[in-house]
Every structure is written in structure tokens, then in C-alpha cells.
Design an enzyme around this catalytic site. Structure first.
Site, mmCIF file in Angstrom:
data_model
loop_
_atom_site.group_PDB
_atom_site.id
_atom_site.type_symbol
_atom_site.label_atom_id
_atom_site.label_comp_id
_atom_site.label_asym_id
_atom_site.label_seq_id
_atom_site.Cartn_x
_atom_site.Cartn_y
_atom_site.Cartn_z
ATOM 1 N N ASP A 97 43.358 2.742 39.790
ATOM 2 C CA ASP A 97 42.682 1.577 40.365
ATOM 3 C C ASP A 97 41.758 2.027 41.493
ATOM 4 O O ASP A 97 42.195 2.737 42.411
ATOM 5 C CB ASP A 97 43.735 0.604 40.902
ATOM 6 N N ASP A 98 40.490 1.630 41.423
ATOM 7 C CA ASP A 98 39.511 1.918 42.492
ATOM 8 C C ASP A 98 39.357 3.421 42.746
ATOM 9 O O ASP A 98 39.133 3.846 43.888
ATOM 10 C CB ASP A 98 39.901 1.216 43.801
ATOM 11 N N CYS A 105 38.276 -5.533 38.583
ATOM 12 C CA CYS A 105 39.603 -5.337 37.976
ATOM 13 C C CYS A 105 39.852 -6.076 36.676
ATOM 14 O O CYS A 105 40.101 -5.453 35.643
ATOM 15 C CB CYS A 105 40.674 -5.712 38.998
ATOM 16 N N ARG A 135 40.010 -4.389 32.689
ATOM 17 C CA ARG A 135 41.291 -4.315 31.982
ATOM 18 C C ARG A 135 41.256 -5.103 30.681
ATOM 19 O O ARG A 135 41.808 -4.673 29.653
ATOM 20 C CB ARG A 135 42.404 -4.821 32.904
ATOM 21 N N LYS A 149 50.026 -2.822 37.349
ATOM 22 C CA LYS A 149 49.201 -4.000 37.609
ATOM 23 C C LYS A 149 48.701 -4.604 36.294
ATOM 24 O O LYS A 149 48.131 -3.909 35.462
ATOM 25 C CB LYS A 149 48.034 -3.590 38.504
ATOM 26 N N HIS A 201 46.970 -8.295 35.972
ATOM 27 C CA HIS A 201 45.737 -8.976 36.403
ATOM 28 C C HIS A 201 44.943 -9.575 35.242
ATOM 29 O O HIS A 201 43.714 -9.658 35.286
ATOM 30 C CB HIS A 201 44.845 -8.039 37.220
ATOM 31 N N SER A 253 46.500 -7.535 41.813
ATOM 32 C CA SER A 253 46.287 -6.419 42.747
ATOM 33 C C SER A 253 47.315 -6.427 43.873
ATOM 34 O O SER A 253 47.824 -7.478 44.268
ATOM 35 C CB SER A 253 44.879 -6.491 43.341
ATOM 36 N N HIS A 297 44.092 1.467 45.010
ATOM 37 C CA HIS A 297 43.757 0.177 45.600
ATOM 38 C C HIS A 297 44.502 0.021 46.927
ATOM 39 O O HIS A 297 45.663 0.396 47.040
ATOM 40 C CB HIS A 297 44.167 -0.930 44.627
ATOM 41 N N ASP A 341 39.649 2.164 36.486
ATOM 42 C CA ASP A 341 39.185 0.820 36.131
ATOM 43 C C ASP A 341 37.805 0.507 36.691
ATOM 44 O O ASP A 341 37.107 -0.369 36.176
ATOM 45 C CB ASP A 341 40.191 -0.245 36.565
ATOM 46 N N ASN A 342 37.410 1.164 37.751
ATOM 47 C CA ASN A 342 36.079 1.002 38.349
ATOM 48 C C ASN A 342 35.960 1.986 39.504
ATOM 49 O O ASN A 342 36.904 2.717 39.795
ATOM 50 C CB ASN A 342 35.829 -0.440 38.842
ATOM 51 N N LYS A 373 32.037 -0.039 43.596
ATOM 52 C CA LYS A 373 32.757 -1.121 42.927
ATOM 53 C C LYS A 373 31.982 -2.433 42.999
ATOM 54 O O LYS A 373 31.359 -2.737 44.010
ATOM 55 C CB LYS A 373 34.133 -1.288 43.587
#
Length: 576
Positions: free
Chosen positions: A36-37, A76, A80, A129, A131, A154, A244, A287-288, A318
């Protein structure tokens, strides 16, 4: 001709087996790890200045690293949804993030990768996660996963007693008799605690972030062991909390917070790798890009600095369509099948995970819909280095309508019809700008996206017609597809809460949570109202009455005293 000898027949069979693709030699298991991130420069194999990822770097050395790999969106929920459907948000309906009060999620008429693989005989598990909707039938166990262990959104979308490192810092959850947090904390969730689920049960609320890494590793080990005991191949989707914010990590002397958290994430990936057997394909990606407004707690862009945008304000990471927003680290590891120490420059995407794994499993793609992903197994196995000729990049919050396709890649060229910068560490936000004709960058010689081609140049004039045709074809293809629409309506009653007293929703389950249903029945029950079992919107199919009765008999529901809409902070949900 004479009859071939038994030895000749045997040799021929051996040669055919050696030349057959891996799927023909038995169905593999799959482990997809989504960070994540995570910044492109956070992987040491990508960026020499990064020293905190020895396990990932070893995976890259023993597998194949993808240099030009992209998330399907730069925030996010859309990223996904695209990974699990092989379809962009413009098709699957998920164009921006879901909130803690969201009634909907990934539309129920969309088919997930887990649903396809489970129908093909796989054990399916999701850890981490989600989401993609937590209310009613949007829960992971209703979307193809046999087992779920993790948080519904998140890790900053709810208070905890271990708030960790964040910018700005957030307070712990309130307790009975304690003074409430100042309403000025607009970027912190103050009133509802972050829950931890095992299947449909909240087993801890607020979740203890400092123990989450260990619990994820233990849950993964339990799932893999149970799949092994069953004799079935498995699909395990692990969506990490790292990187994240908040970052909950012990920081050794001389280390920075982000570096310590990155090393912890890397160690977790190492543990997950050791769970993978010889017939398991492991695919790691992000994811990004980094959440730049979190300053020193944000990841590393490497060379993807989006220089053109930076001169106009805002972040090129992001939430944006700049390379720093959607180009992410990625590697595939499968000893003996995926070539070692190979770097592929094929243009690939998280969209490709769905069709590739479906093909390797010997399964069939769902009918009556089009896919943006490709079966890239020839690239994985070193037989090709050709990926997407055209790759679409949707707006993800920084500029333009969410989910709209206003940037695309064609070979080495990248065209922007809309640009903008997300909120940066200094608080600046780059203005939305529309470009007709589009800005075009040659990424082969300008990976920093610093200087667009001169519209009067021969290079621009030569490539513009091909870009315009590709863009028009892409928009027409989406417009004529079977497109879903997600329900983004909200209701405070949709907030997961285990406590009827509702002071931050506090509960603790017995520590010995496991895969066994008998243990789950003894655990603390999820306390949502009965309407979570009802159809949520027009995108929900006609309910299966027998299934609902069965669900009611196995899960107890009680009405909870949820906060009024004004008492739930929803401002951060747009960026998480």
C-alpha cells in the site's frame, strides 16, 4: 513406417512435458502480495539508494522484475477493484474510494478473481486491507474468498489505541469518561475504532496496529496449511497495511520511521515467501505510488519526479496520472518456472494479474464483458517481452472526473488530456489543466516527465495521429461494454461496530482465533443491523432467500448505537 520403440515413446513424452507450459504440468498455487502506497524507488532492486528491502531484492534476483509495471489506478479502492476484476474502474464501476459509512462496494455483478478460481477448485483466502465494501454482501467472504482476516479499509480510517506515526499525528481512541477529541482534527477519525475481522466476525476493535504484522503472518500460515491439508491449490491475496500511514513500528537508533517500516514490510514478505511451496507463483506489486502529503512518512519516487507538474505545484505521486502515481514495483517469483535475475521492460499492469492467473489455472474468463488486462504468462516465463501496446490511466482524484480516462500510454509515449497535482507536503495542490492537443512525453528519454514534445516538432506530428486513434478506440470500447455502476451511498449504520455502547466500538475476542468455524462461533459477534443482509441498491441481484436464511442462522446481529452522520469524520476517505 514401423512401430516406434518403447524407449522412443518415452523420450518423446519427456520432451513434450519439458516443452509444455507450467499449467499443463499441474495447477499451481498463487500468492499475490499487494503493498500500500509503496514508491517505485522503495524497492532496492529498482533504486540503489534503498537499502531496506533485502528479501524483496533477493526475490528479484531469483525471479523476474518488471521495470515498467503500473497500477490500474492511483488510489486504493479503484486499484484493488481492477486487480480483482481485470477491468478498469470505467468498466467495473469503482472510480473512487469507499468510506467507513459506505453501503456499497465493488458491484455484485462483477466477477472477482477469487470467484473464478474457487469455481475451478482452489482454496481462496484474503488477508489484509479490503476496501471494496464491508457492508452486507460486499464483504470478502461473499466475493469468492473462503477465508478473510484483516481490516475492511485503510488503517487510518478509524482510531486505534496505538495511533502510530502520522502527519498530522492522530490521538488514540476515546474511552468511557474520557474527554472527546477536539473537532479540529479533520484528518483523523475520532469516534469509530478500526476493526479487525476474521471472516464475518470482528475479533478486535480497535485493532492493535503494533501486532498486525505478526497476526497477518500467522493467518497466512494457517490458511496455507489448511489448503495443503485439503490437497487443493490455493489463491492467497495478501493486501499489506504497509506502507500506508499510520506507520506503527519500533524505530532503531539511527533509523528513520519510514525506513524502519519498510524493513518490517520486507521481513513480512520474506516470511510469506517461505510459505510458498515449489508449485506456488508469488506476484508482488503495489496499489499506487507514495502519498506525498505525508512528507517524511511517504515513499520514494526514484526518478519518477513528475517535474513538469512540480513546477506548477502539487504532488505528482498518489492520486495522479503522473508516473509516480501509478508506476509501481513489481516482481514474480517461481523457481524453475520464472527466469531468475531477469528484468523485463514490457509495459504491464495489475490488470494483467486476473487473466494471467486464470489462464495458468486452466480456468475460463467470465463471459459478457471485456477485459483491460492481458494474459502475460509468456512475459512471466521469459518467452516474450511484449506487454500492452496501449495502457489507459484513469483520473484518481487529483484532476478531472474520477475514473475518466484522460491519460494513456502508447509504446514509449505518454499523452495527457488532463493534468493536475495532488496535495503535496507543502500543502500546495496543482491546478487542473486540460490539454487539446494533448501533452506528449517520450518516456524513453524523459522518465522524469520534465519536457513535453514541442507540438510543432516532427516527432509530435508523427505520433499524434496514432495516439488520437488509440484514445478514440479505447473510449468507444468502454462505452459499448457491459459497464457496472457502484453504489456510493452512505449511512452511519454501515460502520462496523462490535459494541452496543459504542464508545469507539471496543471489543476483544479470545486470542486463539483460527480457521475453524467452532472457534469463530465462540468469538465476539459482528453487530450490524439486519439490513446488512438485504439488497443494497439496484446493482444487487435478486436475493437468494435460502442463502440469507443460512447466513442468519450462523451469524448473530444486534442493533448498534452508531454515531450521527456529523460525528463521523469522512474527509480522509478520499485519499486513503
Amino acid at each position: 513406417m514401423g512401430t516406434p520403440s518403447p524407449l522412443a515413446v518415452l523420450l518423446l513424452a519427456v520432451l513434450v512435458a519439458l516443452r509444455a507450459p507450467p499449467v499443463a504440468q499441474g495447477r499451481p498455487s498463487f500468492m499475490v502480495i499487494l503493498a500500500d502506497d509503496l514508491g517505485w524507488g522503495d524497492l532496492g532492486a529498482n533504486w540503489a539508494q534503498t537499502k531496506e528491502t533485502p528479501n524483496l531484492d533477493e526475490l528479484a534476483a531469483q525471479g523476474t522484475r518488471f521495470v515498467d509495471f503500473h497500477s490500474a489506478a492511483s488510489t486504493c479502492s479503484p486499484s484493488r477493484a481492477s486487480l480483482l476484476t481485470g477491468r478498469l474502474g470505467a468498466r467495473n464501476g469503482v472510480t473512487h474510494n469507499f468510506a467507513i459509512t459506505s453501503l456499497g462496494g465493488l458491484p455484485l455483478n462483477e466477477t472477482t478473481l477469487a470467484e473464478v478460481l474457487r469455481a475451478a477448485g482452489y482454496s481462496t483466502g484474503a488477508i489484509g486491507k479490503w476496501h471494496l465494501g464491508h457492508h452486507g454482501r460486499h464483504h470478502p467472504t461473499s466475493r469468492g474468498f473462503d477465508y478473510y482476516f484483516g481490516i475492511p479499509y485503510s488503517n487510518d480510517m478509524g482510531c486505534t489505541d496505538t495511533p502510530g506515526y502520522n502527519v498530522p499525528p492522530c490521538p488514540p481512541c476515546p474511552r468511557h469518561g474520557a474527554a472527546t477529541t477536539s473537532p479540529g482534527d479533520k484528518e483523523c477519525y475520532r469516534d469509530v475504532a478500526l476493526p479487525l475481522f476474521e471472516n464475518l466476525t470482528i475479533i478486535q476493535q480497535p485493532v492493535n496496529l503494533s501486532s498486525l504484522t505478526e497476526r497477518y503472518a500467522e493467518a497466512a500460515a494457517r490458511f496455507v496449511q489448511r489448503a495443503s491439508d485439503s490437497g487443493r491449490p490455493f489463491f492467497l491475496y495478501v493486501a499489506l497495511a504497509h506502507m500506508h500511514v499510520p506507520l506503527e513500528v519500533s524505530v532503531p537508533p539511527g533509523s528513520d520511521v519510514y525506513g524502519a517500516a519498510l524493513r518490517e514490510m520486507d521481513a513480512l514478505v520474506g516470511r510469506l515467501r517461505r510459505l510458498a511451496g515449489p508449485d506456488t507463483l508469488l506476484w508482488f506489486t503495489g496499489d499506487n505510488g507514495p502519498w506525498a502529503q505525508k512528507c517524511e512518512l511517504a515513499g520514494r519516487l526514484g526518478p519518477l519526479v513528475g517535474a513538469w507538474q512540480r513546477t506548477r505545484g502539487g504532488s505528482p505521486a498518489k492520486q495522479t496520472t503522473w508516473e509516480g502515481g501509478h508506476r509501481v514495483p513489481a516482481l514474480v517469483y517461481w523457481p524453475g518456472r520464472v527466469p531468475a535475475a531477469r528484468s523485463s521492460h514490457a509495459v504491464l499492469s495489475t490488470l494483467d494479474i486476473f487473466p494471467t492467473l486464470v489462464a495458468l489455472a486452466g480456468a475460463t474468463l467470465p463471459p459478457n464483458r471485456r477485459f483491460d488486462g492481458l494474459d502475460v504468462s509468456p512475459v512471466l516465463f521469459g518467452q516474450s517481452d511484449v506487454g500492452h501496446e496501449v495502457l489507459l490511466h484513469p483520473n484518481s482524484g487529483a484532476a478531472g472526473k474520477d475514473g475518466a480516462i484522460e491519460a494513456l500510454r502508447l509504446a514509449q509515449y505518454k499523452a495527457f488530456y488532463t493534468t493536475g497535482g495532488a496535495k503535496a507536503c507543502d500543502g500546495s495542490v496543482g491546478p487542473e489543466e486540460r490539454h487539446q492537443p494533448p501533452l506528449i512525453f517520450n518516456l524513453d528519454r524523459d522518465i522524469q516527465e520534465q519536457e513535453p514534445l514541442d507540438v510543432a516538432s516532427a516527432e509530435y506530428q508523427a505520433v499524434l495521429p496514432a495516439i488520437s486513434r488509440a484514445y478514440a478506440r479505447a473510449l468507444e470500447d468502454i462505452a459499448t461494454d457491459n459497464v457496472s455502476v457502484a453504489d456510493y451511498s452512505r449511512d452511519p449504520a454501515a460502520v462496523p461496530c462490535c459494541s452496543a455502547q459504542h464508545v469507539a466500538c471496543r471489543c476483544q475476542a479470545p486470542p486463539a482465533a483460527s480457521l475453524h468455524r467452532s472457534t469463530e462461533r465462540r468469538a465476539t459477534r459482528l453487530c450490524l443491523s439486519d439490513r446488512s443482509l438485504k439488497p443494497l441498491s439496484n446493482e444487487s441481484p435478486r436475493p437468494n432467500i435460502a442463502a440469507l436464511r443460512k447466513q442468519r442462522s450462523s451469524v448473530k446481529f444486534r442493533a448498534s448505537k452508531h454515531p450521527e452522520p456529523a460525528s463521523v469524520s469522512t474527509n480522509p476517505a478520499g485519499a486513503s
